[in-house]
Design a protein around this motif. Structure first.
Motif, short mmCIF file in Angstrom:
data_model
loop_
_atom_site.label_atom_id
_atom_site.label_comp_id
_atom_site.label_asym_id
_atom_site.label_seq_id
_atom_site.Cartn_x
_atom_site.Cartn_y
_atom_site.Cartn_z
N ARG A 194 -8.43 18.54 -7.84
CA ARG A 194 -9.74 17.90 -7.81
C ARG A 194 -10.07 17.23 -6.47
O ARG A 194 -10.40 16.05 -6.42
CB ARG A 194 -9.86 16.89 -8.94
N PRO A 195 -9.99 17.97 -5.35
CA PRO A 195 -10.54 17.42 -4.10
C PRO A 195 -12.05 17.28 -4.19
O PRO A 195 -12.64 16.45 -3.50
CB PRO A 195 -10.12 18.46 -3.06
N ILE A 196 -12.67 18.12 -5.02
CA ILE A 196 -14.08 17.96 -5.37
C ILE A 196 -14.20 18.15 -6.88
O ILE A 196 -13.33 18.74 -7.51
CB ILE A 196 -14.99 18.97 -4.65
N LYS A 197 -15.28 17.65 -7.45
CA LYS A 197 -15.56 17.84 -8.87
C LYS A 197 -17.07 17.87 -9.06
O LYS A 197 -17.83 17.48 -8.16
CB LYS A 197 -14.92 16.73 -9.71
N VAL A 198 -17.48 18.34 -10.20
CA VAL A 198 -18.91 18.43 -10.48
C VAL A 198 -19.54 17.04 -10.41
O VAL A 198 -19.01 16.08 -10.99
CB VAL A 198 -19.15 19.05 -11.87
N GLY A 199 -20.65 16.94 -9.69
CA GLY A 199 -21.34 15.66 -9.54
C GLY A 199 -21.05 14.97 -8.22
O GLY A 199 -21.75 14.01 -7.85
N ASP A 200 -20.01 15.42 -7.49
CA ASP A 200 -19.69 14.80 -6.20
C ASP A 200 -20.76 15.10 -5.17
O ASP A 200 -21.37 16.18 -5.18
CB ASP A 200 -18.34 15.30 -5.69
N ARG A 201 -20.95 14.15 -4.27
CA ARG A 201 -21.84 14.38 -3.13
C ARG A 201 -20.97 14.64 -1.91
O ARG A 201 -20.13 13.82 -1.53
CB ARG A 201 -22.75 13.18 -2.91
N THR A 207 -24.71 19.11 6.32
CA THR A 207 -25.63 19.27 5.19
C THR A 207 -25.11 18.49 4.00
O THR A 207 -23.97 18.69 3.56
CB THR A 207 -25.78 20.75 4.81
N ILE A 208 -25.94 17.59 3.47
CA ILE A 208 -25.58 16.81 2.29
C ILE A 208 -25.94 17.62 1.05
O ILE A 208 -27.04 18.14 0.93
CB ILE A 208 -26.31 15.46 2.28
N ALA A 209 -24.98 17.72 0.12
CA ALA A 209 -25.21 18.52 -1.09
C ALA A 209 -24.44 17.93 -2.25
O ALA A 209 -23.46 17.19 -2.06
CB ALA A 209 -24.80 19.98 -0.85
N ASP A 210 -24.88 18.26 -3.47
CA ASP A 210 -24.21 17.82 -4.70
C ASP A 210 -23.54 19.02 -5.36
O ASP A 210 -24.15 20.10 -5.46
CB ASP A 210 -25.22 17.20 -5.68
N VAL A 211 -22.31 18.84 -5.81
CA VAL A 211 -21.56 19.91 -6.47
C VAL A 211 -22.14 20.11 -7.87
O VAL A 211 -22.17 19.18 -8.68
CB VAL A 211 -20.06 19.58 -6.56
N GLU A 212 -22.62 21.32 -8.14
CA GLU A 212 -23.22 21.64 -9.45
C GLU A 212 -22.25 22.36 -10.38
O GLU A 212 -22.19 22.07 -11.57
CB GLU A 212 -24.48 22.49 -9.27
N VAL A 220 -20.87 26.23 -6.46
CA VAL A 220 -22.31 26.14 -6.25
C VAL A 220 -22.67 24.69 -5.96
O VAL A 220 -22.34 23.79 -6.74
CB VAL A 220 -23.08 26.63 -7.49
N VAL A 221 -23.34 24.46 -4.82
CA VAL A 221 -23.79 23.11 -4.46
C VAL A 221 -25.29 23.14 -4.24
O VAL A 221 -25.87 24.17 -3.87
CB VAL A 221 -23.07 22.58 -3.20
N ARG A 222 -25.93 21.99 -4.47
CA ARG A 222 -27.38 21.87 -4.32
C ARG A 222 -27.69 20.90 -3.18
O ARG A 222 -27.22 19.77 -3.18
CB ARG A 222 -28.00 21.38 -5.62
N THR A 223 -28.49 21.37 -2.22
CA THR A 223 -28.85 20.53 -1.09
C THR A 223 -29.98 19.58 -1.46
O THR A 223 -30.53 19.64 -2.56
CB THR A 223 -29.28 21.39 0.11
N ARG A 224 -30.36 18.74 -0.52
CA ARG A 224 -31.40 17.75 -0.79
C ARG A 224 -32.78 18.38 -0.93
O ARG A 224 -33.69 17.74 -1.47
CB ARG A 224 -31.43 16.69 0.32
#
Length: 355
Positions: A194-201, A207-212, A220-224
């Motif tokens: 878990r270096p990343i998990k769903v909901g992390d920014r 580029t700033i993005a949220d892990v979907e 899959v990540v979502r940008t601003r």
């Protein structure tokens, strides 16, 4: 009595008795299904559990239909004819249909449990979105794997034949599937480490993005600006990136402002601190009291004395990260105007030299 038996035997030659029994069986199944679907809401007051029971009942009905079809067509030798031999196992239509049906049933069961049962567990123990996504993915893989192994074993498939497939797969990996398998294994490591998990920014190449969603091969990540970026899982194990939510969901925000050189710097500092406190009390209780807001005298600029105010918010979100600094700038401008603090614009002195 003997005449009745003879009559049933004559019907059985044409398969009519089989179909009569099948129709009666289906009628009984539909009646039982109707009673259970209507009655499961009375059995439990939990809506998720009721929906899960309804889904299970529907699939049990489908399962009964499949069993009937298998029983009927088992009279023909067609579905048991060997199509080809894999290792020591004869591959038949019946074997293929059994495996496909088992996989479909496992996927549907996994989906029903993840949609109706696991959320209740998550709510009870207050698990975050990242843990939920990891458990959902792991549970899905586990159910499908178990279904494949059980279906192969129950129909007499020789699992040692898979060693042939494994050797072929190994050659394929060596030549053309290195990236695919690397991303797949990286996805499993991400789910557990878990270096990343769903909901992390996160921040990737600025580029700033949220892990979907963390899928089998890619994340899959979502940008601003609500664009989706598909990033191979191996990237998060091999490259550098920033995870703002890794250990602390708080976020420090800095807002800069410049004032004229004739301003009272002590008063400027006081007004900046008051602006943050008033904004927290009036509108944004997401601004933290601890750590306290801090004001820094950054530098002597060309046209202004430059200050920066630091403050912290409790959690990161697109709304808070951008609206709170904007509202603070409105508040600072209002207080500066009320107290006669000037925010200068860039100035240049031009000296005209005459000969």
């Amino acid at each position: 009595m003997n005449r009745l038996i003879d009559w049933m035997a004559s019907l059985d030659e044409f398969g009519i008795s089989f179909w009569v029994g099948a129709v009666l069986g289906f009628i009984i199944i539909l009646l039982v299904r109707y009673v259970l679907v209507k009655g499961n809401k009375k059995i439990t007051s939990n809506e998720r559990t009721a929906l899960f029971l309804t889904t299970v009942i529907n699939w049990l009905t489908f399962f009964a239909v499949i069993v009937f079809l298998f029983s009927y067509f088992s009279r023909t030798a067609l579905i048991y004819q060997t199509l080809f031999t894999f290792g020591d196992t004869n591959i038949t239509i019946f074997l293929i249909l059994t495996v496909v049906f088992s996989l479909v049933l496992a996927v549907k069961l996994s989906g029903a449990v993840r949609q109706y049962i696991l959320p209740t567990v998550y709510d009870k123990y207050g698990l975050d979105r990242g843990v939920q996504a990891s458990m959902n993915t792991f549970f899905h893989y586990l159910i499908v794997t178990i279904a494949v192994l059980i279906s192969f074993s129950s129909i007499g498939f020789d699992l040692t034949s898979l060693t042939v497939f494994a050797s072929v797969l190994g050659v394929g990996i060596g030549f053309g599937l290195q990236n695919v398998m690397s991303n797949f294994i990286s996805g499993l490591i991400i789910l557990f480490e878990r270096p990343i998990k769903v909901g992390d920014r996160i921040i990737i190449d600025g580029t700033i993005a949220d892990v979907e969603e963390i899928k089998m091969r890619a994340t899959v990540v979502r940008t601003r600006v609500h664009e989706r970026m598909i990033i191979p899982n191996s990237y998060f194990l091999e490259e550098k990136f920033v995870n703002r939510s890794y250990a602390d969901t708080r976020l420090r925000i800095a807002v800069g402002v410049g004032v004229s050189y004739d301003s009272d710097v002590a008063r400027v500092r006081q007004l900046l601190e008051e602006s943050v406190i008033e904004l927290r009390e009036e509108k944004w209780n997401n601004i933290l009291k601890e750590p306290e807001p801090r004001v820094f005298f950054e530098e002597f600029g060309d046209s202004s004395l430059d200050f920066t105010v630091w403050f912290w918010i409790d959690t990161q979100s697109e709304e808070r990260e951008f609206r709170i600094p904007s509202d603070l700038r409105f508040k600072i401008f209002e207080k500066f105007e009320q107290n006669g603090i000037e925010i200068p614009f860039p100035q240049r002195d031009i000296h005209v030299k005459s000969n």
